[in-house]
Enzyme design. Structure first.
Site, PDB file in Angstrom:
ATOM      1  CE  LYS A 200     -15.890   2.671  29.606  1.00 24.33           C
ATOM      2  NZ  LYS A 200     -15.917   4.197  30.184  1.00 24.33           N
ATOM      3  NE  ARG A 210     -18.079   6.099  23.066  1.00 25.93           N
ATOM      4  CZ  ARG A 210     -17.234   5.195  22.864  1.00 25.93           C
ATOM      5  NH1 ARG A 210     -17.216   5.127  21.448  1.00 25.93           N
ATOM      6  NH2 ARG A 210     -16.522   4.362  23.472  1.00 25.93           N
ATOM      7  CE  LYS A 223     -13.853   6.988  24.618  1.00 23.49           C
ATOM      8  NZ  LYS A 223     -14.831   7.481  25.593  1.00 23.49           N
ATOM      9  CD  GLU A 239      -7.440  -3.491  33.788  1.00 22.59           C
ATOM     10  OE1 GLU A 239      -7.403  -2.555  35.035  1.00 22.59           O
ATOM     11  OE2 GLU A 239      -6.933  -3.141  32.706  1.00 22.59           O
ATOM     12  CE  LYS A 254     -19.712   2.039  30.536  1.00 18.12           C
ATOM     13  NZ  LYS A 254     -18.843   3.216  30.661  1.00 18.12           N
ATOM     14  CB  SER A 280     -26.151   4.109  26.597  1.00 23.35           C
ATOM     15  OG  SER A 280     -24.936   4.014  25.878  1.00 23.35           O
ATOM     16  CE1 TYR A 319     -28.100   6.416  31.139  1.00 23.55           C
ATOM     17  CE2 TYR A 319     -27.560   4.325  30.314  1.00 23.55           C
ATOM     18  CZ  TYR A 319     -27.198   5.424  30.888  1.00 23.55           C
ATOM     19  OH  TYR A 319     -25.809   5.712  30.489  1.00 23.55           O
TER      20      TYR A 319
END
Ligand code: PBG
Length: 330
Positions: A200, A210, A223, A239, A254, A280, A319
């Site tokens: 990610k 968000r 982040k 990872e 992602k 998104s 989505y």
């Protein structure tokens, strides 16, 4: 690779008609490849539009059950639930995340009762619950790892207790998959799957999400001390390797379309169930162009999703899932 040359080889021959193209098609998209993210809010018969995601709504649990029923009838195997938590319940530690009767746990119970044949997935991360919008606990300016793990494990446990089928840690703390997996073993949740958000990236493409969960305005800073640097590839393999050793059943990359190289490499190197999240911001980009009449949704939406299959993904969080499943059925 065979050596071929024109004119004995004319690659256009296999493209000459719909049946010829169907015969040699290498990748296809089906409803079973789609995972549908759903935003939930408190209330009854309530539905709110997400401004930066035209066509996406946050809805109350009763409406969410109806929409998930429709998704199941279309053959979508899994839904991913995200809460928009009442601002009054958000605090420094994100304690609402571990309330066994919080919005997300109630949504899981209602969906499992109303639509038992569909899988339900829940995120593990504190950002929908914290007053600072970070995914872990803060000490001063720092997001602390090991103390966050304790909260994340408790969050995963309340969700599994509520009946969640797949836990999806999206927090990017080190060691979270192992911590959750061993807590599940002890709690009798050995059959709960973990889909790890393994690779990610610290991405600008999460902005509309968000807004949808109401954490965007709260987030100070970024982040980048836990999500990955967009320039890195080898690190994504580390990872994934660690998450698999720690007990992940499936891994995720992602964002999606800007990171298809990572999807492809994960699938090739590990050969495990690999998923991609068309996030998104990717949805917003496509819809913004569609609204201006610049792109044809009937062409670009299936093309954007097929790209994930071609790269090696076993499934896609999108989505567009319900609309796509409808047009696949048509
Ligand atoms: C929470 C989480 C995020 C997304 C999924 N889970 C946002 C973030 O990490 O800031 C993004 C999904 C999207 O943009 O569609 N940790």
């Amino acid at each position: 690779m065979t050596q071929s040359s024109y004119p004995s080889t004319r690659l256009r021959r296999n493209r000459k008609s719909p049946w010829a193209r169907a015969l040699v098609s290498e990748n296809t998209l089906t409803a079973a490849d789609l995972i549908w993210p759903v935003f939930v809010i408190e209330g009854q018969n309530k539905s709110e539009a997400v401004a930066s995601m035209p066509g996406v709504f946050r809805c109350s649990i009763d409406l969410a059950v109806e929409r998930v029923r429709e998704a199941a009838d279309l053959g979508i195997p899994l839904v991913a639930l995200f809460p928009n938590t009442d601002p009054a319940l958000r605090n420094e530690t994100g304690s609402e995340a571990i309330n066994a009767n919080n919005l997300i746990c109630r949504a899981v119970r209602a969906i499992k009762a109303g639509v038992p044949e569909i899988g339900v997935m829940c995120d593990v991360a504190l950002d929908p619950y914290t007053s600072h919008g970070q995914d872990g606990l803060m000490e001063g300016e720092r997001i602390v790892n090991d103390a966050s793990l304790e909260m994340l494990v408790k969050q995963a446990l309340v969700q599994a207790d509520a009946g969640c089928d797949v836990i999806a840690p999206s927090d990017m703390m080190d060691g979270r998959i192992g911590a959750i997996r061993s807590a599940f073993e002890k709690a009798g949740h050995q059959d709960v799957q973990i889909m790890a958000y393994s690779a990610k990236y610290a991405s600008g493409f999460y902005g509309p999400f968000r807004e949808a969960v109401g954490s965007g305005g709260l987030l100070k800073g970024d982040k980048r001390t836990y999500q990955m640097d967009p320039g890195n590839t080898d690190e994504a393999m580390r990872e994934v390797a660690m998450d698999l050793v720690e007990g992940a059943d499936m891994v995720m990359v992602k964002p999606g379309m800007p990171y298809l190289d990572i999807v492809s490499r994960v699938k090739r190197e590990f050969g495990v169930p690999t998923f991609a999240y068309q996030v998104s911001g990717e949805y917003a980009m496509i819809m913004a162009a569609v609204e201006r009449g610049w792109l044809d949704p009937k062409k670009v939406i299936p093309e954007s999703l097929l790209a994930f299959k071609r790269a090696g993904a076993d499934g896609i969080l999108t989505y567009f899932a319900v609309d796509m499943a409808k047009s696949l059925r048509a």
